[in-house]
Enzyme design. Structure first.
Site, PDB file in Angstrom:
ATOM      1  N   LYS A  35      42.451  -6.285   9.446  1.00 43.36           N
ATOM      2  CA  LYS A  35      42.074  -5.891  10.811  1.00 43.36           C
ATOM      3  C   LYS A  35      41.189  -6.954  11.463  1.00 43.36           C
ATOM      4  O   LYS A  35      41.414  -7.335  12.615  1.00 43.36           O
ATOM      5  CB  LYS A  35      41.359  -4.534  10.760  1.00 43.36           C
ATOM      6  CG  LYS A  35      40.885  -4.023  12.109  1.00 43.36           C
ATOM      7  CD  LYS A  35      40.687  -2.525  12.105  1.00 43.36           C
ATOM      8  CE  LYS A  35      39.418  -2.076  11.424  1.00 43.36           C
ATOM      9  NZ  LYS A  35      38.170  -2.365  12.173  1.00 43.36           N
ATOM     10  N   SER A  36      40.193  -7.441  10.735  1.00 55.86           N
ATOM     11  CA  SER A  36      39.262  -8.421  11.328  1.00 55.86           C
ATOM     12  C   SER A  36      39.996  -9.682  11.755  1.00 55.86           C
ATOM     13  O   SER A  36      39.770 -10.226  12.845  1.00 55.86           O
ATOM     14  CB  SER A  36      38.188  -8.803  10.301  1.00 55.86           C
ATOM     15  OG  SER A  36      37.367  -7.708  10.036  1.00 55.86           O
ATOM     16  N   GLY A 106      35.020  -1.104  17.654  1.00 54.60           N
ATOM     17  CA  GLY A 106      33.770  -1.859  17.798  1.00 54.60           C
ATOM     18  C   GLY A 106      34.023  -3.351  17.741  1.00 54.60           C
ATOM     19  O   GLY A 106      33.439  -4.132  18.495  1.00 54.60           O
ATOM     20  N   ARG A 134      28.120   4.080  20.301  1.00 51.37           N
ATOM     21  CA  ARG A 134      27.650   2.991  19.424  1.00 51.37           C
ATOM     22  C   ARG A 134      26.837   1.946  20.196  1.00 51.37           C
ATOM     23  O   ARG A 134      27.064   1.736  21.384  1.00 51.37           O
ATOM     24  CB  ARG A 134      28.862   2.347  18.728  1.00 51.37           C
ATOM     25  CG  ARG A 134      29.589   3.344  17.843  1.00 51.37           C
ATOM     26  CD  ARG A 134      30.787   2.747  17.161  1.00 51.37           C
ATOM     27  NE  ARG A 134      30.419   1.716  16.212  1.00 51.37           N
ATOM     28  CZ  ARG A 134      31.307   0.955  15.558  1.00 51.37           C
ATOM     29  NH1 ARG A 134      32.594   1.138  15.775  1.00 51.37           N
ATOM     30  NH2 ARG A 134      30.906   0.057  14.700  1.00 51.37           N
ATOM     31  N   SER A 179      25.462  -8.490  11.029  1.00 56.53           N
ATOM     32  CA  SER A 179      26.667  -8.025  11.721  1.00 56.53           C
ATOM     33  C   SER A 179      27.577  -9.189  12.092  1.00 56.53           C
ATOM     34  O   SER A 179      27.208 -10.065  12.881  1.00 56.53           O
ATOM     35  CB  SER A 179      26.284  -7.249  12.988  1.00 56.53           C
ATOM     36  OG  SER A 179      27.424  -7.107  13.820  1.00 56.53           O
ATOM     37  N   GLN A 181      30.137  -8.853  13.850  1.00 61.09           N
ATOM     38  CA  GLN A 181      30.550  -8.664  15.247  1.00 61.09           C
ATOM     39  C   GLN A 181      29.569  -9.340  16.188  1.00 61.09           C
ATOM     40  O   GLN A 181      29.969  -9.995  17.152  1.00 61.09           O
ATOM     41  CB  GLN A 181      30.671  -7.170  15.556  1.00 61.09           C
ATOM     42  CG  GLN A 181      31.795  -6.507  14.778  1.00 61.09           C
ATOM     43  CD  GLN A 181      31.871  -5.009  14.992  1.00 61.09           C
ATOM     44  OE1 GLN A 181      31.091  -4.439  15.763  1.00 61.09           O
ATOM     45  NE2 GLN A 181      32.796  -4.362  14.314  1.00 61.09           N
ATOM     46  N   ASP A 331      32.250  -1.590   4.992  1.00 62.43           N
ATOM     47  CA  ASP A 331      33.194  -0.528   5.370  1.00 62.43           C
ATOM     48  C   ASP A 331      33.644   0.324   4.185  1.00 62.43           C
ATOM     49  O   ASP A 331      34.404   1.280   4.368  1.00 62.43           O
ATOM     50  CB  ASP A 331      34.428  -1.146   6.042  1.00 62.43           C
ATOM     51  CG  ASP A 331      34.092  -1.734   7.407  1.00 62.43           C
ATOM     52  OD1 ASP A 331      33.129  -1.246   8.033  1.00 62.43           O
ATOM     53  OD2 ASP A 331      34.773  -2.677   7.837  1.00 62.43           O
ATOM     54  N   LYS A 358      28.166   2.943  12.598  1.00 64.81           N
ATOM     55  CA  LYS A 358      29.613   2.695  12.521  1.00 64.81           C
ATOM     56  C   LYS A 358      30.368   3.703  13.395  1.00 64.81           C
ATOM     57  O   LYS A 358      29.769   4.349  14.238  1.00 64.81           O
ATOM     58  CB  LYS A 358      30.064   2.755  11.060  1.00 64.81           C
ATOM     59  CG  LYS A 358      29.477   1.619  10.225  1.00 64.81           C
ATOM     60  CD  LYS A 358      29.993   0.288  10.695  1.00 64.81           C
ATOM     61  CE  LYS A 358      29.314  -0.863   9.985  1.00 64.81           C
ATOM     62  NZ  LYS A 358      29.662  -2.156  10.547  1.00 64.81           N
TER      63      LYS A 358
HETATM   64  C1  S3P Z   1      33.840  -6.354  11.462  1.00 61.63           C
HETATM   65  C2  S3P Z   1      32.521  -6.338  11.146  1.00 61.63           C
HETATM   66  C3  S3P Z   1      31.826  -5.165  10.591  1.00 61.63           C
HETATM   67  C4  S3P Z   1      32.817  -4.102  10.096  1.00 61.63           C
HETATM   68  C5  S3P Z   1      33.968  -3.903  11.032  1.00 61.63           C
HETATM   69  C6  S3P Z   1      34.721  -5.197  11.238  1.00 61.63           C
HETATM   70  C7  S3P Z   1      34.420  -7.583  12.026  1.00 61.63           C
HETATM   71  O1  S3P Z   1      31.023  -4.594  11.598  1.00 61.63           O
HETATM   72  O2  S3P Z   1      32.155  -2.881   9.889  1.00 61.63           O
HETATM   73  O3  S3P Z   1      34.868  -2.942  10.520  1.00 61.63           O
HETATM   74  O4  S3P Z   1      35.648  -7.732  12.051  1.00 61.63           O
HETATM   75  O5  S3P Z   1      33.628  -8.459  12.440  1.00 61.63           O
HETATM   76  P1  S3P Z   1      29.509  -5.119  11.884  1.00 61.63           P
HETATM   77  O6  S3P Z   1      29.619  -6.528  12.291  1.00 61.63           O
HETATM   78  O7  S3P Z   1      28.976  -4.254  12.981  1.00 61.63           O
HETATM   79  O8  S3P Z   1      28.797  -4.917  10.577  1.00 61.63           O
END
Ligand code: S3P
Length: 450
Positions: A35-36, A106, A134, A179, A181, A331, A358
């Protein structure tokens, strides 16, 4: 797959489902695409000038929401076959005609806010009930420091209205929370900033943005610093198109692997799983628990090492899960909690404050999932203690509240496959956000979910 205007959708499976034990659970699955990396492939492709090819894109609701958003921001998005997408950018984004709806995602919303901030545009970001609760200020704060303007609902929540600028300035930033993200949003904004933007992480999080960026010609790099990481990007370089083949998702693979450990007759094998250490914490913990697990390297894809992972059921022991490992399995705590319920002895997990931010408050919700099924748990501010009941010892029989959270729904169903009594989850719709093939894959292993 339906595609209408800017909306791309997966067919919905929703409502309550019940999982029960008694199946002869075994077999081999190909890992769902990551997914990422799927989100990032779509975003970088849309930022580049020209047509990028993505193979093995995860066609989940979250990633399709990101694809819909980049289309609304001016990229052309085409799908030629299962998982094969062509995305054409012009090197610049424009104001979308209507709000960008990122649904439950997110990653989608935070990365897109960063990527959009470097253009002269105005965009409004909205999401579902879970995403709207969130925190967004963790991204908006640094983007304002770089020169973007932001307006958010009370508490720094969605809807967010972002006014970007082609004259952003570079910053040096140490995120207050671990994080990926937040890091990625700043780095994506930094692609257009004047000078070198730097993100300093005391505890390294997944570095997929940093790994993909050079494939698109960006001047981005990273350096490990003990358990930390420093990422740098120099702004102003035009991005070129690339070809990406998305590797398998260790977070999605965790569910069939867990099912194999707590309910299988074995073996359960998932092939093509990315073993990046920043994502592989769960599998390290499973080894500590004494799991019968075999990890066979099989090559690389998009610069990431891959392996086939095979498990057989057996005795697991409770362990102490140290806080330093949290960013590499952030996760996976709901499913680890379920696995821990089937172990002998106590599993104690700490450093989990981020779980409360989350898709749901995953810390409280994981504790509630176990308690509803007769497992003794202790919930702390940032910790969870699970009193394992041994194989065959988990009572089950509960109704799990999933709170718009895909990982809780899948964790509840896996628990039901091993528990004495069936486990029901209240809604499975959100599973399509990350793992649309979950029900087909579980059926292929022989799981009883109805
Ligand atoms: C992700 C980062 C994580 C993770 C999310 C995917 C990403 O979140 O929980 O499912 O793809 O960068 P955080 O950066 O908020 O920890």
């Amino acid at each position: 797959m339906a595609s209408t205007g800017n909306t791309l959708r997966t067919p919905a499976i929703s409502g309550q489902r019940t999982a029960r034990r008694g199946a002869d659970l075994h077999g081999t699955l190909r890992a769902a695409p990551d997914k990422s990396i799927s989100h990032r492939s779509v975003i970088f492709s849309a930022l580049a000038d020209g047509t990028s090819q993505i193979e093995g894109l995860l066609e989940s609701a979250d990633v399709l929401a990101t694809a819909g958003a980049v289309r609304a921001l001016g990229a052309q998005v085409e799908r030629s076959a299962d998982g094969h997408w062509q995305i054409t950018g012009t090197g610049s984004w424009t104001s979308p005609a209507s709000p960008l709806d990122l649904g439950n995602s997110g990653t989608g919303v935070r990365l897109l806010m960063g990527a959009a901030a470097r253009f002269d545009l105005v965009a409004e970001f909205v999401g579902d009930a879970s995403l709207s609760s969130r925190p967004m200020e963790r991204v908006l704060g640094p983007l304002r420091e770089m020169g973007a303007l932001t307006e958010a609902a009370a508490g720094g929540r969605l809807p967010v209205r972002l006014t970007g600028s082609s004259a952003l300035k570079a910053i040096s930033y140490t995120p207050p929370v671990a994080s990926a993200q937040v890091k990625s949003a700043i780095l994506l904004a930094g692609l257009g900033a004047d000078g070198e933007t730097m993100v300093i992480e005391p505890h390294a999080t997944r570095a997929h943005t940093e790994t993909l960026a050079p494939l698109f010609g960006a001047d981005m790099s990273m350096e490990r610093d003990g358990s930390g990481l420093v990422a740098r990007v120099r702004g102003g370089k035009a991005l070129k198109p690339a070809q990406i083949h998305v590797p398998g998702d260790p977070s999605s693979a965790a569910f069939p692997i867990a099912a194999g450990l707590v309910a299988g007759t074995g073996p359960v094998t998932v092939t093509g799983v990315m073993t990046n250490p920043a994502r592989f914490g769960l599998y390290e913990v499973l080894k500590m628990m004494g799991a019968d697990i075999t990890i066979t390297p099989t090559g690389t894809r998009a610069g990431e090492a891959l392996a086939d992972i095979s498990v057989r059921p057996g005795l697991l022991k409770g362990v102490e899960v140290p806080p330093e490992i949290a960013p590499s399995m952030i996760d996976e705590y709901p499913i680890l909690s379920v696995i821990a319920a089937f172990a002998d002895g106590v599993t104690h997990m700490t450093g989990l404050a981020e779980l409360r931010a989350k898709e749901s408050d995953r810390l409280a919700a994981s504790a509630a999932l176990l308690a509803a099924n007769g497992v003794k748990v202790e919930l702390g501010e940032d910790s969870l203690t699970v009193h394992g009941m041994g194989p065959g010892g988990v009572p089950g029989g509960g109704l799990v509240k999933t709170l718009h959270d895909h990982r809780l729904a899948m964790s509840g169903l896996v628990m039901g496959l091993g528990a004495r009594e069936p486990v029901t989850v209240d809604d499975v719709a959100m599973i399509a956000t990350s793992y649309p093939g979950f029900f087909d894959d579980m059926a292929r292993l022989g799981a009883k979910i109805g």
